[in-house]
Scaffold this motif. Sequence first.
Motif, short mmCIF file in Angstrom:
data_model
loop_
_atom_site.label_atom_id
_atom_site.label_comp_id
_atom_site.label_asym_id
_atom_site.label_seq_id
_atom_site.Cartn_x
_atom_site.Cartn_y
_atom_site.Cartn_z
N UNK A 54 19.04 -8.40 -9.60
CA UNK A 54 17.97 -7.99 -8.71
C UNK A 54 17.58 -9.15 -7.80
N UNK A 55 17.16 -8.82 -6.62
CA UNK A 55 16.70 -9.83 -5.68
C UNK A 55 15.22 -10.06 -5.95
N UNK A 56 14.81 -11.31 -6.17
CA UNK A 56 13.40 -11.56 -6.47
C UNK A 56 12.53 -11.26 -5.26
N UNK A 57 11.34 -10.76 -5.52
CA UNK A 57 10.37 -10.45 -4.46
C UNK A 57 9.13 -11.31 -4.67
N UNK A 61 1.72 -9.82 -2.66
CA UNK A 61 2.12 -9.07 -1.46
C UNK A 61 1.33 -9.50 -0.24
N UNK A 62 0.10 -10.03 -0.40
CA UNK A 62 -0.68 -10.46 0.76
C UNK A 62 -0.02 -11.66 1.44
N UNK A 63 0.64 -12.53 0.67
CA UNK A 63 1.36 -13.65 1.26
C UNK A 63 2.55 -13.16 2.07
N UNK A 64 3.25 -12.16 1.56
CA UNK A 64 4.39 -11.61 2.27
C UNK A 64 3.97 -10.96 3.58
N UNK A 65 2.81 -10.29 3.60
CA UNK A 65 2.32 -9.67 4.82
C UNK A 65 1.89 -10.72 5.84
#
Length: 69
Positions: A54-57, A61-65
């Motif tokens: 799996x590719x790590x995420x 999620x707020x940092x990714x946005x």
Amino acid sequence: MTDEDKKSGSNVAPLRAPRPCPECARPSHREHYPFCSDRCRNVDLNRWLSGSYAIPVADDESKADDDDR
């Protein structure tokens, strides 16, 4: 080069450099490249299908946005 050498294919260069099988580290075979056998190829396929690879995420999620802005 004689006609006999041409027929036997003794001077044929390999298409790829030999590498160890990623599953068991035995030498890979051309028919199953980069694996050594159908068994090792199927073990790897099973890992893909079961989600072991799996590719790590990003955990937050707020940092990714924020990165997209």
